[in-house]
Write a protein that holds these residues in place. Structure first.
Motif, mmCIF file in Angstrom:
data_model
loop_
_atom_site.group_PDB
_atom_site.id
_atom_site.type_symbol
_atom_site.label_atom_id
_atom_site.label_comp_id
_atom_site.label_asym_id
_atom_site.label_seq_id
_atom_site.Cartn_x
_atom_site.Cartn_y
_atom_site.Cartn_z
ATOM 1 N N GLY A 1 0.672 -1.205 0.386
ATOM 2 C CA GLY A 1 -0.291 -0.170 -0.209
ATOM 3 C C GLY A 1 1.085 0.991 -0.113
ATOM 4 N N PRO A 2 0.310 2.322 0.331
ATOM 5 C CA PRO A 2 -1.330 2.963 -0.033
ATOM 6 C C PRO A 2 -2.121 2.213 -1.550
ATOM 7 N N GLY A 3 -2.964 1.155 -1.535
ATOM 8 C CA GLY A 3 -3.678 1.071 -2.524
ATOM 9 C C GLY A 3 -5.315 0.808 -2.305
ATOM 10 N N GLU A 4 -5.702 0.892 -3.594
ATOM 11 C CA GLU A 4 -6.729 0.729 -3.539
ATOM 12 C C GLU A 4 -8.212 -0.351 -2.565
ATOM 13 N N ARG B 1 -8.101 7.991 0.787
ATOM 14 C CA ARG B 1 -9.035 6.914 0.010
ATOM 15 C C ARG B 1 -8.467 5.477 0.107
ATOM 16 N N THR B 2 -7.554 5.102 0.428
ATOM 17 C CA THR B 2 -6.628 4.511 0.023
ATOM 18 C C THR B 2 -6.666 3.708 0.885
#
Lengths: 248, 196
Positions: free
Chosen positions: A55-58, A117-118
């Protein structure tokens, strides 16, 4: 509970030969997994724990995403072969709780608001357990996060103290944890002198509790020095490699 | 806290620092990238090397670990088309700015954001698998909204919908060298040059 073993002998030596204020030998290594964004490994006595970060990811599922900060997800998991009797690989009640507790111990140290938002996913895999895995888990996890380049306020270190055979001891092993009178795990942010996790299992007087805290914090500071060394060791090696290649 | 003032002798440019480590105080330096300030103390927020710029009175940390990149409003991204609908194209973002990211993010291009001109059909602007360069225009509604308005934005590499070969530029459209199929896209000005 009937006492089976003498945890601290008359000379103040514990079952594994340590003094009451002595830590188990700690070995830390950073960046040992190539596929994760960040990783670290700890050996603390007989404990062997791996931590990896993505991360950071979806965020999946989408509705869990937070509008103002990143979602920190943490999974503490014990391998089936990590304990004497095979443990079911499914997450137990205890593992779910430790995941939450470790997440909350690390959360104040991470700049989550930098990545709205991640999600940042953290996996703590206990390969071999010998008491104090939540503390060792916090210690490696913060190294894995630092290795993943995630901005942090501070590294988080954790160490436990407790009471065994009437003595306040630091860094409890499995027998001391199970047969001792009390266990106090503490997670600590050394540069801010802030405690981010404090639990107690068992009974202590106020004086004993204070003594346990100060022992645990001393332990944390010692492990913090090792954490810094471990990070330095990885990046110093990379730097030397790069500089060596330039000279050729 | 006892030791707010940092001792000068143990501090030097290029020194290895870890998150939380003290770099100085706000009276000495302007905190720059890789640092944060709490209670008047400048600290590192990354693993890296401290850089002290005495001429400009700035202190920063050059990150040693992976440099993170997350799409933000205004950033230029590159991604694959994973779905095309009559008014939307779905893009899997693989690259943000100049950095290839680990994992991916999902973004959408609405038909009104394809180009400055009127867009007849989404299906003639993007097709499955196309490599697209776009700009993030919003991060609301749990998705990244992308736009390909502008000369440099649009499809940078496309595949033939008939045979799967790479299409090459032919006039204002695209042509498949293998099967002769001619297709249209919202093409970026540097189509097929391999510059991402």
């Amino acid at each position: 509970m009937p006492k089976k073993t003498k945890l601290v002998n008359s000379k103040g030596i514990r079952t594994d030969g340590r003094k009451i204020d002595e830590l188990r030998p700690v070995k830390l290594e950073v960046g040992i997994l190539s596929n994760a964004d960040g990783s670290a490994y700890i050996e603390q006595g007989k404990n062997k724990i791996l931590a990896a970060v993505y991360g950071p990811g979806e965020v999946h599922p989408r509705h869990l995403a937070l509008p103002d900060r990143a979602l920190l997800r943490c999974r503490y998991h014990m391998a089936p072969f990590s304990v004497q009797e095979r443990k079911s690989p499914a997450p137990s009640r205890r593992e779910v709780e430790l995941s939450k507790v470790i997440r909350e111990a690390l959360q104040p140290a991470i700049f989550l608001e930098r990545f709205p938002r991640t999600s940042i996913e953290l996996f703590i895999e206990v390969l071999q357990a010998d008491g104090g895995t939540r503390c060792a888990g916090v210690t490696v996890a913060s190294l894995a996060l630092a290795d993943a380049g995630i901005p942090m306020r501070d590294l988080v270190v954790a160490c436990a103290a407790g009471k065994a055979d009437g003595h306040i001891v630091v860094d409890l092993n499995d027998i001391e944890d199970k047969e001792g009178e009390a266990d106090v795990p503490v997670a600590y942010m050394p540069n801010f002198d802030a405690v981010s996790l404090l639990q107690m299992d068992g009974i202590l007087t106020i004086e004993e509790f204070e003594q346990a805290i100060s022992l645990a914090l001393d332990g944390c500071r010692k492990i913090y020095a090792l954490q810094k060394e471990a990070l330095k060791a990885k990046y110093q090696a990379i730097k030397e490699e790069v500089e060596g290649a330039e000279e050729e | 806290m006892k030791d707010v003032l940092v001792m000068n002798e143990t501090r030097q440019s290029g020194q290895f620092v870890v998150p939380g480590q003290k770099l100085g105080i706000i009276e000495e330096f302007i905190p720059n990238s890789g640092t944060f300030v709490e209670n008047g103390v400048i600290r590192s927020k990354n693993v890296g090397y401290m850089l002290m710029d005495f001429a400009n009175k700035k202190v920063s940390v050059y990150p040693a670990a992976r440099n993170l990149n997350v799409p933000r409003v205004g950033s230029i991204i590159v991604g694959n088309t994973t779905g095309v609908q009559s008014s939307l194209a779905i893009i899997r973002i693989k690259k943000v700015g100049s950095k290839i990211i680990s994992g991916y993010f999902t973004g959408v291009i609405h038909i009104s954001d394809v180009s400055f001109r009127y867009t007849d059909s989404m299906f003639e602007s993007f097709k499955l698998g196309d490599l697209v360069r776009a700009k993030v225009i919003s991060d609301k509604n749990h998705t990244y909204h992308l736009s390909t308005k502008g000369e440099k934005l649009g499809v940078v590499l496309a595949y033939c919908s008939q045979c799967g070969n790479v299409l090459s530029l032919k006039g204002r459209g695209l042509r498949c060298e293998a099967c002769g199929n001619v297709e249209r896209r919202k093409i970026a000005s540097d189509y097929g040059e391999g510059t991402l």
